[in-house]
Enzyme design. Sequence first.
Site, mmCIF file in Angstrom:
data_model
loop_
_atom_site.group_PDB
_atom_site.id
_atom_site.type_symbol
_atom_site.label_atom_id
_atom_site.label_comp_id
_atom_site.label_asym_id
_atom_site.label_seq_id
_atom_site.Cartn_x
_atom_site.Cartn_y
_atom_site.Cartn_z
ATOM 1 N N GLY A 1 -37.958 12.125 1.088
ATOM 2 C CA GLY A 1 -39.251 11.667 0.370
ATOM 3 C C GLY A 1 -39.144 12.151 -0.993
ATOM 4 N N SER A 2 -40.474 12.664 -1.738
ATOM 5 C CA SER A 2 -40.730 12.859 -3.148
ATOM 6 C C SER A 2 -39.953 14.288 -3.438
ATOM 7 C CB SER A 2 -41.996 12.734 -3.558
ATOM 8 O OG SER A 2 -42.493 11.350 -3.248
ATOM 9 N N THR A 3 -39.601 15.155 -2.363
ATOM 10 C CA THR A 3 -38.974 16.270 -2.614
ATOM 11 C C THR A 3 -37.828 16.167 -3.626
ATOM 12 O OG1 THR A 3 -37.510 16.582 -0.763
ATOM 13 C CG2 THR A 3 -39.988 17.415 -0.603
#
Length: 593
Positions: free
Chosen positions: A307-309
Amino acid sequence: MRTKIVLSVIFAFYMLLIYRVYDLSIKSNEKYNKLSLQNREKEILIPPVRGVIYDKNGKPIAYNELRFDIALKPHLKDKELHDAINELEKTLNDINATKLLEIYKKENSPYNHKPIVLVKYVSEDKIYKVQPFLSLDDNIIITPSYLRKYPYKDVLSNVLGYVSKATVKDLQRNKTIELTQISGKRGIEKYYDNILQGTPGEKTVIVNAKNEILKEIAYKKPVSHSLKLSIDTQLQSMIYNMLKKQNKKGAVVVMRTNGEILALVTYPSYDNNLFVKGIDYKTWHKLLHDIYHPLLNKPVSGLYPPGSTVKPAEGLIAAASGKWNPWKKIDCPGYIEIGNRKFRDWKPSGHGMTDLVKAIKRSVDTYYYQLGLKIGINYLASHLKKMGFGHKTGIDLPNEKAGIVPDKEWKIRKYHQPWFIGETLNAVIGQGYFLATPLQVAVDTALIASGKLPKPFVVEYIDNNKTKPVLKDVLTKREKRYLGLVRRGMWAVCNAPGGTATRHITTKVTIAGKTGTAQVYSIPQEVKKRKREDELAYFHRSHAWLTTFGPYRHPQVVVTVLIEHGGHGGSAAGGIVSKIYDFLVNKGFIKIK
């Protein structure tokens, strides 16, 4: 003349005969005397005791409890065998004589001269009560043994693993296992099995023709090797119990920026003591088919869309590429359209004019869509790989997964298909084919926090030998110049108004981080208004990420939390992360300057 020849032959024959008698009776005496001495000397290997494993504070977390095995001599006659087994049944009460007889007959052979173990791991209390009766039968042999114990059970099982009966393959791998008959199967017990097995001792004895020991003439004691982990069991227990209380499945990594692991948590997990004596089929089947995968070491072997990590790392790559201006504000609407498909932002109305810091702070998908189209998947993928994704971190635990950082070549190799533009947009927000372990996300976070890529490790000491941290300098000078900008965006995530985790962080120390929401199923194009995560069926909910470092100004520790099907990273993991940092401050792991 003929008489002389005959006499000469007779004389030569007798001389040869006399020489042969001399050779056998006198000359060879010394030789055969030495051989006879060798024949009565015998070397016996002594099995070592498996090494103890300690936590960071010296608490034993895997140790050996004294037990006893009961065996019978091999090659017993039928009457001797039945008398011995009847005595065992009468004395021990809770055994099955028929089963013991089957074991004996299976193990007994003309080639086996070792005692045949029929009953294992009898407790000290019990053996002291029955020993006086069993010792009356010379065919019954009682020998000390050890049972591996794990006092922290499911709290540490994903790290420690367990030991159980050795397989044929194990026996071929290490000669010491032939003596101990056990081997490590998972975790530390498996990775460091050769060290934990120890070194056998040896004694030299004199035996008679019946192989009975007459005298011991030399002795070398066996050597055991201990391990001390970097894991703090109090921290590990606190995190595990917090997840259990909140019924949140997932993984947590707490690591110093130099790679030293302080906690490595999987929930739910399993009791590793179940495997030591041999687990029954029903329990094994239940664990193996549990939908929450308790046997999986999720921080190391669990693969999830990150994801956005990945957005801070991608922002750093783009800024240093020279193709992207991180200070320039660009318009970020609620979606961008490629062909006839809309790639949506998590915020339907969009975020308006956005630069890199805001894009990290607010996790702006459409900003990264545009960044991905500009930089290209191959360039991003090659740099993400050097920053910790797409390959194993090298942690000293078995079964680590490498994950996937997709690019054009990867898709051709895997699916024999071309790469599509839409797949770039999925990849830059950590979706699509992109897969990572929680440990990889933690290592990447440590790189952004410190500027160096650490090799994580769990074992701090082998005996008295301390593990030296390994830090790789993987960033270019240009990339290092933009680290401060990326860190500022991560600070805003946890501290600035509008940051995706700000409302959920309440720590004694200022931290920086990145939230992530990783979808586990696709949303059809015709759906314009998405359901809230809590309205979805559990296994349709997104995975929730929150990866952080702290303190912000002087990073010392990384905390990465993944909550399976937890929804949004900030709300699902913010409270957990906050309590972990408070613990680290209170216990002195973090020094506030």
